[in-house]
Design a protein around this motif. Structure first.
Motif, PDB file in Angstrom:
ATOM      1  N   THR A   1      14.390   1.146  -2.366  1.00  0.00           N
ATOM      2  CA  THR A   1      13.708  -0.126  -2.204  1.00  0.00           C
ATOM      3  C   THR A   1      14.668  -1.200  -1.722  1.00  0.00           C
ATOM      4  O   THR A   1      15.545  -1.640  -2.442  1.00  0.00           O
ATOM      5  CB  THR A   1      13.044  -0.567  -3.516  1.00  0.00           C
ATOM      6  OG1 THR A   1      14.011  -0.449  -4.557  1.00  0.00           O
ATOM      7  CG2 THR A   1      11.857   0.311  -3.843  1.00  0.00           C
ATOM      8  N   ALA A   2      14.481  -1.574  -0.466  1.00  0.00           N
ATOM      9  CA  ALA A   2      15.264  -2.664   0.112  1.00  0.00           C
ATOM     10  C   ALA A   2      14.758  -3.976  -0.479  1.00  0.00           C
ATOM     11  O   ALA A   2      13.606  -4.062  -0.897  1.00  0.00           O
ATOM     12  CB  ALA A   2      15.081  -2.671   1.617  1.00  0.00           C
ATOM     13  N   PRO A   3      15.601  -5.004  -0.528  1.00  0.00           N
ATOM     14  CA  PRO A   3      15.108  -6.289  -1.040  1.00  0.00           C
ATOM     15  C   PRO A   3      13.931  -6.759  -0.178  1.00  0.00           C
ATOM     16  O   PRO A   3      14.010  -6.702   1.048  1.00  0.00           O
ATOM     17  CB  PRO A   3      16.309  -7.235  -0.887  1.00  0.00           C
ATOM     18  CG  PRO A   3      17.461  -6.403  -0.481  1.00  0.00           C
ATOM     19  CD  PRO A   3      16.986  -5.047  -0.079  1.00  0.00           C
ATOM     20  N   PRO A   4      12.833  -7.173  -0.797  1.00  0.00           N
ATOM     21  CA  PRO A   4      11.658  -7.564  -0.015  1.00  0.00           C
ATOM     22  C   PRO A   4      11.876  -8.909   0.656  1.00  0.00           C
ATOM     23  O   PRO A   4      12.755  -9.679   0.258  1.00  0.00           O
ATOM     24  CB  PRO A   4      10.557  -7.668  -1.072  1.00  0.00           C
ATOM     25  CG  PRO A   4      11.281  -8.001  -2.327  1.00  0.00           C
ATOM     26  CD  PRO A   4      12.624  -7.332  -2.245  1.00  0.00           C
TER      27      PRO A   4
ATOM     28  N   THR B   1      -2.237   3.118  -8.389  1.00  0.00           N
ATOM     29  CA  THR B   1      -1.400   3.805  -7.409  1.00  0.00           C
ATOM     30  C   THR B   1      -1.251   5.272  -7.780  1.00  0.00           C
ATOM     31  O   THR B   1      -1.518   5.671  -8.913  1.00  0.00           O
ATOM     32  CB  THR B   1       0.018   3.203  -7.340  1.00  0.00           C
ATOM     33  OG1 THR B   1       0.566   3.196  -8.656  1.00  0.00           O
ATOM     34  CG2 THR B   1       0.009   1.805  -6.768  1.00  0.00           C
ATOM     35  N   THR B   2      -0.813   6.034  -6.806  1.00  0.00           N
ATOM     36  CA  THR B   2      -0.424   7.412  -7.036  1.00  0.00           C
ATOM     37  C   THR B   2       0.985   7.555  -6.482  1.00  0.00           C
ATOM     38  O   THR B   2       1.477   6.652  -5.795  1.00  0.00           O
ATOM     39  CB  THR B   2      -1.404   8.381  -6.345  1.00  0.00           C
ATOM     40  OG1 THR B   2      -1.024   9.730  -6.662  1.00  0.00           O
ATOM     41  CG2 THR B   2      -1.397   8.217  -4.836  1.00  0.00           C
ATOM     42  N   VAL B   3       1.637   8.654  -6.771  1.00  0.00           N
ATOM     43  CA  VAL B   3       2.926   8.901  -6.117  1.00  0.00           C
ATOM     44  C   VAL B   3       2.862  10.226  -5.383  1.00  0.00           C
ATOM     45  O   VAL B   3       2.172  11.152  -5.802  1.00  0.00           O
ATOM     46  CB  VAL B   3       4.135   8.918  -7.096  1.00  0.00           C
ATOM     47  CG1 VAL B   3       4.446   7.531  -7.585  1.00  0.00           C
ATOM     48  CG2 VAL B   3       3.908   9.882  -8.235  1.00  0.00           C
ATOM     49  N   GLU B   4       3.547  10.255  -4.270  1.00  0.00           N
ATOM     50  CA  GLU B   4       3.622  11.467  -3.460  1.00  0.00           C
ATOM     51  C   GLU B   4       5.080  11.849  -3.332  1.00  0.00           C
ATOM     52  O   GLU B   4       5.910  11.012  -2.998  1.00  0.00           O
ATOM     53  CB  GLU B   4       3.087  11.174  -2.049  1.00  0.00           C
ATOM     54  CG  GLU B   4       1.687  11.672  -1.807  1.00  0.00           C
ATOM     55  CD  GLU B   4       1.216  11.363  -0.383  1.00  0.00           C
ATOM     56  OE1 GLU B   4       0.032  11.076  -0.248  1.00  0.00           O
ATOM     57  OE2 GLU B   4       2.034  11.392   0.556  1.00  0.00           O
TER      58      GLU B   4
ATOM     59  N   ALA C   1       0.824  -1.210   0.000  1.00  0.00           N
ATOM     60  CA  ALA C   1       0.000   0.000   0.000  1.00  0.00           C
ATOM     61  C   ALA C   1       0.860   1.262   0.000  1.00  0.00           C
ATOM     62  O   ALA C   1       0.425   2.313  -0.463  1.00  0.00           O
ATOM     63  CB  ALA C   1      -0.907  -0.008   1.225  1.00  0.00           C
ATOM     64  N   ARG C   2       2.052   1.144   0.535  1.00  0.00           N
ATOM     65  CA  ARG C   2       2.936   2.312   0.651  1.00  0.00           C
ATOM     66  C   ARG C   2       4.351   1.822   0.379  1.00  0.00           C
ATOM     67  O   ARG C   2       4.843   0.945   1.069  1.00  0.00           O
ATOM     68  CB  ARG C   2       2.815   2.856   2.082  1.00  0.00           C
ATOM     69  CG  ARG C   2       3.558   4.135   2.384  1.00  0.00           C
ATOM     70  CD  ARG C   2       3.310   4.525   3.836  1.00  0.00           C
ATOM     71  NE  ARG C   2       1.936   4.902   4.047  1.00  0.00           N
ATOM     72  CZ  ARG C   2       1.469   6.151   3.878  1.00  0.00           C
ATOM     73  NH1 ARG C   2       2.285   7.125   3.518  1.00  0.00           N
ATOM     74  NH2 ARG C   2       0.196   6.419   4.074  1.00  0.00           N
ATOM     75  N   LEU C   3       4.971   2.369  -0.630  1.00  0.00           N
ATOM     76  CA  LEU C   3       6.305   1.890  -1.004  1.00  0.00           C
ATOM     77  C   LEU C   3       7.175   3.086  -1.385  1.00  0.00           C
ATOM     78  O   LEU C   3       6.871   3.822  -2.322  1.00  0.00           O
ATOM     79  CB  LEU C   3       6.187   0.927  -2.196  1.00  0.00           C
ATOM     80  CG  LEU C   3       7.463   0.249  -2.658  1.00  0.00           C
ATOM     81  CD1 LEU C   3       7.928  -0.778  -1.634  1.00  0.00           C
ATOM     82  CD2 LEU C   3       7.246  -0.436  -4.016  1.00  0.00           C
ATOM     83  N   LYS C   4       8.249   3.275  -0.641  1.00  0.00           N
ATOM     84  CA  LYS C   4       9.182   4.356  -0.958  1.00  0.00           C
ATOM     85  C   LYS C   4       9.955   3.953  -2.213  1.00  0.00           C
ATOM     86  O   LYS C   4      10.540   2.863  -2.257  1.00  0.00           O
ATOM     87  CB  LYS C   4      10.133   4.573   0.224  1.00  0.00           C
ATOM     88  CG  LYS C   4      10.800   5.913   0.224  1.00  0.00           C
ATOM     89  CD  LYS C   4      11.471   6.160   1.565  1.00  0.00           C
ATOM     90  CE  LYS C   4      12.850   6.735   1.314  1.00  0.00           C
ATOM     91  NZ  LYS C   4      13.611   6.902   2.556  1.00  0.00           N
ATOM     92  N   LEU C   5       9.933   4.785  -3.222  1.00  0.00           N
ATOM     93  CA  LEU C   5      10.557   4.403  -4.491  1.00  0.00           C
ATOM     94  C   LEU C   5      12.004   4.874  -4.580  1.00  0.00           C
ATOM     95  O   LEU C   5      12.889   4.125  -4.956  1.00  0.00           O
ATOM     96  CB  LEU C   5       9.762   4.981  -5.663  1.00  0.00           C
ATOM     97  CG  LEU C   5       8.348   4.438  -5.842  1.00  0.00           C
ATOM     98  CD1 LEU C   5       7.649   5.141  -7.000  1.00  0.00           C
ATOM     99  CD2 LEU C   5       8.356   2.932  -6.082  1.00  0.00           C
TER     100      LEU C   5
END
Lengths: 373, 261
Positions: A114-117, A282-285, A94-98
């Motif tokens: 993005t850290a390895p998931p 999605t959107t980006v902020e 839902a929330r992912l820092k790009l």
């Protein structure tokens, strides 16, 4: 104990307590286990560490706009059905820092954020949700634009699927041929009987996770009891969504009066899109510090029910609730097919249960069909 | 950057509890950076020294409840290039707007030993009912991250990013189970402007609408559904007539349900 690992496609029985060893094997292989847990009056999807975390003896009651957890069958770990969460929150967060960027001495430098998931093992995936993952695969992995964040999570995924032992009044997987029987795309699939799990091995990885468990080849009796359990579930499904005239029905009825009627009831709250296991928008902020020298971009779940979603230069292309509901339904049940080769609905019923005013997608389509143009 | 070139920030208070000003002070990690980026020219809660107008940005907390207030806000408007209201009182009239449906003289007689000393208007009204407002920040209190976002955006000359969709979107993003659907709690989340991060439902409480109405509130639909589900009309009036009850969508709804038999 069985001497070796089962072959792919084998049917086995497994004592319920042996699922603990499967979990231990998964953890030892580096997986983070996500499964159902009882929290905040619902059966949610969260990290589970052992069998005791599972909501044994609890089930849900679902109706349009209503969900309650009630006692179920004592010995059952998977007596519940799909809940407020779906697996997309792990595959498509839902929330992912790009990324972030910083300005030093007049020069910008960018850092991937993005850290390895984690490597996820999903415990208790229902047939409709397996179908939903397959739909999101088409969105994120097929075609020209591949989503690297989804791909990284999806590629290392372990899927322990579950055949539903009952159906809710909101379920309509049968109409979409997505359930209740799990037919493929899993590592292990289980059917829960009162005394034992009947397992189907779907992959080498699935077989590997049965190491050091006391699995036995399923007897004909166990296999037929498992079959019968799923058959019964199938017969419980009452809700229907006719799909033979889709997408044409909706395209032919873009000015149907039903859109006005549903707009009077719709809250534009966005819940249906956010609980939907296939909705992907999605959107980006962008955020910055006061000096504008440090910035970062975050991707967030969005919904076609918000006004910002359809705000473009010069105005809003879908200013009315009618336009926004119509956009959602016609995308889900019509243009999704043109776009991705399948409908965007898998019949899980979440949009019906979790709509605060209980709007039923199936009823909306029916009403449009009844007085179709 | 010299003191004279920094934008001058002023913070004013009207009828309010000071909680929104405190949100500014509780920006602990960013406060020093903020104090470096702007000249805090007028902020009585934080600093006794004041600088004369004009101000680049005026943050206004509180609603207008006295004749004196209604004059003072006109002066502040003239002194400020940008006027930003902060919080439910300034943007919607606040909880004190409950008086707007009652006889305020009756209250003063009941509460004060010498009611004759009390001079107050019959209604508590938002700042926008008196002067043009450049930007409204919702919440009771405001969310400090949103406050910082507005100040950052103003300093950098970009639009602040403050979505006006429902609180439901925030609940779903944080994985909160819907308290309305799973527990039958009357929740204003579907009608309410996002921004708090969906705090109340995360603690198993219904949203009480302190951020005011969202961008396209369909109060009729939600309240009709709640009534059908067994919530009495009087309860729905109380629900919608809260911290932002005088905001149009909530006001219309509570007045409509109040008339129900």
């Amino acid at each position: 104990m069985a001497p070796s690992l089962p072959r792919v496609g084998a049917r086995l029985t497994l004592a319920k307590s042996s699922l603990e060893q499967v979990f231990a094997n998964l953890r030892a292989a580096g997986f983070t286990l996500i499964g159902p847990r009882l929290r905040d009056a619902a059966l949610v999807l969260e990290e589970v560490t052992g069998l005791n975390d599972l909501p044994r003896g609890w089930r849900d009651q679902q109706a349009p706009g209503q969900y309650r957890v009630v006692p179920g069958q004592d010995s059952f770990y998977f007596d519940h059905l799909v809940g407020p969460h779906s697996w997309k929150q792990f595959l498509h967060p839902a929330r992912l820092k790009l990324f972030g960027a910083a300005k030093n001495n007049g020069t910008w430098s960018f850092q991937s954020a993005t850290a390895p998931p984690p490597r996820y093992a999903f415990i208790g995936v229902r047939a409709c949700d397996l179908a939903a993952i397959a739909r999101q695969d088409r969105v994120f992995l097929a075609g020209e634009f591949r989503d690297p964040h989804y791909a990284a999570r999806r590629e290392s995924l372990f899927l322990l699927a579950v055949n539903c032992g009952r159906a809710a009044p909101t379920c309509f997987c049968r109409s979409l041929q997505t359930g209740p029987r799990v037919t493929g795309g899993f590592d292990l699939a289980l059917t829960e009987l009162a005394d034992v799990f009947v397992l189907e091995v779907g992959s080498e990885a699935g077989a590997e996770m049965l190491r050091e468990t006391a699995w036995q080849p399923a007897t004909a009796l166990h296999a037929s009891r498992a079959e019968e359990a799923v058959r019964q579930t199938e017969s419980q499904i009452e809700r229907e969504l006719r799909t033979d005239d889709l997408p044409k029905l909706l395209y032919d009825n873009l000015e149907h009066p039903r859109w006005d009627e549903v707009a009077r009831r719709c809250l534009a709250c966005g819940n249906c899109t956010l609980v939907c296991p296939t909705c992907f928008c999605t959107t980006v902020e962008d955020a910055s510090n006061l000096a504008g020298t440090r910035v970062e971009r975050t991707r967030l779940w969005d919904s076609c029910f918000t006004l910002d979603f359809s705000h473009v230069h010069g105005g809003n292309s879908r200013p009315t609730l009618r336009a926004r509901y119509r956009q959602w339904l016609t995308h889900k049940l019509a243009s999704w097919k043109d776009q991705f080769g399948a409908l965007g609905c898998v019949g899980c019923g979440r949009c019906i249960t979790w709509c605060p005013v209980g709007i039923e997608l199936t009823e909306e389509v029916k009403a449009i069909r009844e007085k179709a143009a | 950057m010299g003191a004279s070139t920094r934008p001058k920030l002023a913070v004013f208070k009207f009828s309010s509890c000071d909680g929104c000003q405190l949100a500014l002070l509780s920006l602990e990690d960013e406060l020093l950076e903020l104090a470096g980026a702007v000249e805090i020219a007028y902020f009585l809660e934080a600093r006794s020294q004041t600088l004369p107008p004009p101000y680049d940005v005026a943050l206004v907390e509180g609603s207008i409840t006295t004749a004196e207030d209604s004059k003072r806000i006109q002066e502040i408007r003239q002194q400020a290039k940008l006027l930003v209201t902060i919080g439910a009182c300034a943007t919607a009239g606040g909880i004190q707007a409950l008086r707007n449906w009652k006889d305020v003289d009756e209250f003063t007689r009941a509460v004060y030993a010498t009611p004759a000393y009390i001079e107050t208007l019959k209604q508590s009204t938002p700042i926008s009912a008196h002067v043009p407002v450049d930007f409204e920040l919702n919440g009771c209190p405001v969310n400090k991250a949103q406050l910082l976002e507005v100040l950052t955006a103003l300093l950098l000359g970009r639009a602040p990013h403050l979505p006006a969709h429902s609180v439901c979107v925030e609940c779903k993003r944080r994985g909160t189970v819907c308290v309305a659907v799973a527990q039958g709690i009357a929740c204003l989340g579907p009608l309410t402007h996002a921004g708090c991060g969906a705090i109340c439902p995360a603690f198993n409480r219904g949203c009480f609408g302190c951020f005011g109405p969202m961008e396209s509130p369909n109060a009729d639909a939600l309240l009709a559904h709640l009534e059908e589900s067994g919530h009495a009309a009087a309860e729905l009036v109380r629900l919608t007539r809260g911290f932002t009850g005088f905001a149009e969508a909530f006001r219309t709804a509570s007045e409509k349900w109040e008339k129900r038999p």
